[in-house]
Design a protein around this motif. Structure first.
Motif, PDB file in Angstrom:
ATOM      1  N   ASN A  11      10.966  -2.227  27.656  1.00 25.01           N
ATOM      2  CA  ASN A  11      10.955  -3.217  26.573  1.00 25.01           C
ATOM      3  C   ASN A  11       9.560  -3.774  26.325  1.00 25.01           C
ATOM      4  O   ASN A  11       9.157  -4.006  25.175  1.00 25.01           O
ATOM      5  N   SER A  12       8.792  -3.980  27.389  1.00 24.04           N
ATOM      6  CA  SER A  12       7.428  -4.489  27.251  1.00 24.04           C
ATOM      7  C   SER A  12       6.556  -3.485  26.514  1.00 24.04           C
ATOM      8  O   SER A  12       5.766  -3.841  25.630  1.00 24.04           O
ATOM      9  N   LEU A  13       6.682  -2.212  26.869  1.00 25.17           N
ATOM     10  CA  LEU A  13       5.899  -1.157  26.222  1.00 25.17           C
ATOM     11  C   LEU A  13       6.294  -0.995  24.762  1.00 25.17           C
ATOM     12  O   LEU A  13       5.435  -0.806  23.888  1.00 25.17           O
ATOM     13  N   CYS A  14       7.589  -1.080  24.473  1.00 21.95           N
ATOM     14  CA  CYS A  14       8.057  -1.012  23.082  1.00 21.95           C
ATOM     15  C   CYS A  14       7.518  -2.179  22.265  1.00 21.95           C
ATOM     16  O   CYS A  14       7.046  -2.001  21.137  1.00 21.95           O
ATOM     17  N   ALA A  15       7.560  -3.386  22.839  1.00 22.52           N
ATOM     18  CA  ALA A  15       7.065  -4.579  22.134  1.00 22.52           C
ATOM     19  C   ALA A  15       5.567  -4.473  21.852  1.00 22.52           C
ATOM     20  O   ALA A  15       5.104  -4.815  20.759  1.00 22.52           O
ATOM     21  N   LEU A  16       4.818  -3.954  22.819  1.00 22.09           N
ATOM     22  CA  LEU A  16       3.373  -3.801  22.641  1.00 22.09           C
ATOM     23  C   LEU A  16       3.054  -2.815  21.522  1.00 22.09           C
ATOM     24  O   LEU A  16       2.181  -3.057  20.687  1.00 22.09           O
ATOM     25  N   ASN A  17       3.800  -1.729  21.475  1.00 22.30           N
ATOM     26  CA  ASN A  17       3.556  -0.727  20.440  1.00 22.30           C
ATOM     27  C   ASN A  17       4.037  -1.178  19.067  1.00 22.30           C
ATOM     28  O   ASN A  17       3.445  -0.796  18.055  1.00 22.30           O
ATOM     29  N   ILE A  18       5.078  -1.992  19.021  1.00 16.99           N
ATOM     30  CA  ILE A  18       5.494  -2.580  17.737  1.00 16.99           C
ATOM     31  C   ILE A  18       4.402  -3.505  17.217  1.00 16.99           C
ATOM     32  O   ILE A  18       4.102  -3.541  16.017  1.00 16.99           O
ATOM     33  N   LEU A  19       3.753  -4.243  18.130  1.00 13.43           N
ATOM     34  CA  LEU A  19       2.616  -5.091  17.749  1.00 13.43           C
ATOM     35  C   LEU A  19       1.487  -4.246  17.175  1.00 13.43           C
ATOM     36  O   LEU A  19       0.903  -4.595  16.143  1.00 13.43           O
ATOM     37  N   TYR A  20       1.176  -3.111  17.814  1.00 13.60           N
ATOM     38  CA  TYR A  20       0.131  -2.222  17.320  1.00 13.60           C
ATOM     39  C   TYR A  20       0.481  -1.641  15.948  1.00 13.60           C
ATOM     40  O   TYR A  20      -0.390  -1.478  15.092  1.00 13.60           O
ATOM     41  N   VAL A  21       1.758  -1.302  15.743  1.00  8.77           N
ATOM     42  CA  VAL A  21       2.199  -0.798  14.435  1.00  8.77           C
ATOM     43  C   VAL A  21       1.973  -1.857  13.351  1.00  8.77           C
ATOM     44  O   VAL A  21       1.461  -1.562  12.267  1.00  8.77           O
ATOM     45  N   MET A  22       2.327  -3.101  13.661  1.00  7.19           N
ATOM     46  CA  MET A  22       2.148  -4.190  12.693  1.00  7.19           C
ATOM     47  C   MET A  22       0.670  -4.419  12.375  1.00  7.19           C
ATOM     48  O   MET A  22       0.286  -4.602  11.218  1.00  7.19           O
ATOM     49  N   VAL A  23      -0.181  -4.385  13.417  1.00  8.45           N
ATOM     50  CA  VAL A  23      -1.627  -4.570  13.207  1.00  8.45           C
ATOM     51  C   VAL A  23      -2.197  -3.431  12.366  1.00  8.45           C
ATOM     52  O   VAL A  23      -3.006  -3.662  11.463  1.00  8.45           O
ATOM     53  N   SER A  24      -1.768  -2.199  12.639  1.00  3.71           N
ATOM     54  CA  SER A  24      -2.272  -1.042  11.892  1.00  3.71           C
ATOM     55  C   SER A  24      -1.853  -1.108  10.422  1.00  3.71           C
ATOM     56  O   SER A  24      -2.663  -0.838   9.532  1.00  3.71           O
ATOM     57  N   LEU A  25      -0.604  -1.489  10.162  1.00  2.00           N
ATOM     58  CA  LEU A  25      -0.139  -1.620   8.776  1.00  2.00           C
ATOM     59  C   LEU A  25      -0.867  -2.755   8.055  1.00  2.00           C
ATOM     60  O   LEU A  25      -1.172  -2.657   6.865  1.00  2.00           O
ATOM     61  N   LEU A  26      -1.172  -3.827   8.790  1.00  2.00           N
ATOM     62  CA  LEU A  26      -1.929  -4.943   8.219  1.00  2.00           C
ATOM     63  C   LEU A  26      -3.335  -4.498   7.833  1.00  2.00           C
ATOM     64  O   LEU A  26      -3.833  -4.839   6.754  1.00  2.00           O
ATOM     65  N   MET A  27      -3.988  -3.711   8.704  1.00  5.75           N
ATOM     66  CA  MET A  27      -5.332  -3.199   8.410  1.00  5.75           C
ATOM     67  C   MET A  27      -5.327  -2.313   7.172  1.00  5.75           C
ATOM     68  O   MET A  27      -6.178  -2.458   6.288  1.00  5.75           O
ATOM     69  N   ILE A  28      -4.352  -1.396   7.094  1.00  5.70           N
ATOM     70  CA  ILE A  28      -4.250  -0.494   5.947  1.00  5.70           C
ATOM     71  C   ILE A  28      -3.985  -1.290   4.671  1.00  5.70           C
ATOM     72  O   ILE A  28      -4.588  -1.051   3.623  1.00  5.70           O
ATOM     73  N   GLY A  29      -3.071  -2.279   4.761  1.00 13.06           N
ATOM     74  CA  GLY A  29      -2.717  -3.091   3.603  1.00 13.06           C
ATOM     75  C   GLY A  29      -3.885  -3.917   3.099  1.00 13.06           C
ATOM     76  O   GLY A  29      -4.120  -3.998   1.874  1.00 13.06           O
ATOM     77  N   ILE A  30      -4.649  -4.537   4.002  1.00 14.56           N
ATOM     78  CA  ILE A  30      -5.790  -5.369   3.597  1.00 14.56           C
ATOM     79  C   ILE A  30      -6.876  -4.515   2.955  1.00 14.56           C
ATOM     80  O   ILE A  30      -7.463  -4.897   1.935  1.00 14.56           O
ATOM     81  N   ALA A  31      -7.147  -3.332   3.533  1.00 14.70           N
ATOM     82  CA  ALA A  31      -8.159  -2.439   2.963  1.00 14.70           C
ATOM     83  C   ALA A  31      -7.753  -1.967   1.565  1.00 14.70           C
ATOM     84  O   ALA A  31      -8.572  -1.968   0.632  1.00 14.70           O
ATOM     85  N   ALA A  32      -6.486  -1.579   1.418  1.00 19.70           N
ATOM     86  CA  ALA A  32      -6.001  -1.129   0.107  1.00 19.70           C
ATOM     87  C   ALA A  32      -6.011  -2.271  -0.904  1.00 19.70           C
ATOM     88  O   ALA A  32      -6.373  -2.082  -2.075  1.00 19.70           O
ATOM     89  N   TRP A  33      -5.654  -3.476  -0.462  1.00 19.71           N
ATOM     90  CA  TRP A  33      -5.662  -4.655  -1.341  1.00 19.71           C
ATOM     91  C   TRP A  33      -7.072  -4.981  -1.806  1.00 19.71           C
ATOM     92  O   TRP A  33      -7.306  -5.280  -2.979  1.00 19.71           O
TER      93      TRP A  33
END
Length: 203
Positions: A11-33
């Protein structure tokens, strides 16, 4: 089962990777915006940020699949990649925090001279012209240029460059420690047996 158990590691590893997914999508979204609304016209800057975001997304997906399925090969490659990212990010973060004023000025000047599009973006957003001197016989995107009242961009950039470097270094340092935590969690999780599996089966 406690925090040392199989389920807790998973569960800890899944939560950490979900955090990384959210950060990566945020980076892509901000750059595209930023590109869409014309805040950043440099394709190299936008492409670089999106590239890092996509890389982080793919690494996080590999880690997430490996954690959910307890897949030994995926977890091994995820652990190696995450450790290499940690080494690079930790080094860059320390460099950002340790850079002195002279090195900072030289770095800014090199960055300025390398890209015409970056120059236009900075001149337009900070309302300044030129790096260390203003040439009113040339062209400039700043609103102050027709009035001959522009200051140099070096002066305006240097006001905030130290704060930005400290902020970037601090954020990078924080995420580098989450990465080494991810490496440790992955190593521990790989060597744990799934209690629901056949007890005589290999890990």
């Amino acid at each position: 089962m406690g925090c040392a158990g199989f389920s807790c590691s998973k569960n800890s590893l899944c939560a950490l990777n979900i955090l990384y997914v959210m950060v990566s999508l945020l980076m892509i979204g901000i750059a595209a915006w930023g590109k869409w609304f014309g805040l950043v016209s440099s394709f190299q800057v936008v492409g670089g940020v999106i590239g890092v975001g996509v890389f982080l997304f793919l690494v996080a997906v590999v880690g997430l699949i490996g954690a959910v399925k307890h897949h030994q090969v995926l977890l091994f490659f995820y652990m190696i990649i995450l450790f290499m990212v940690f080494v690079v990010q930790f080094s860059v973060s320390c460099a950002c925090l340790a850079i002195n004023k002279e090195q900072q000025d030289r770095l800014l000047e090199v960055g300025w001279n390398n890209s015409q599009t970056t120059q236009r973006d900075v001149q337009k957003s900070l309302n300044c012209c030129g790096f260390s001197s203003v040439n009113y016989n040339g062209t400039c995107e700043a609103a102050c240029f027709p009035n001959n009242s522009c200051t140099t961009c070096a002066a305006k950039i240097q006001e905030h460059a130290g704060e930005v470097l400290r902020f970037v270094g601090g954020i990078g340092l924080f995420f580098s420690f989450t990465e080494i935590l991810g490496v440790w969690l992955t190593y521990r999780y790989r060597n744990q047996k799934d209690p629901r599996a056949n007890p005589s089966a290999f890990l």
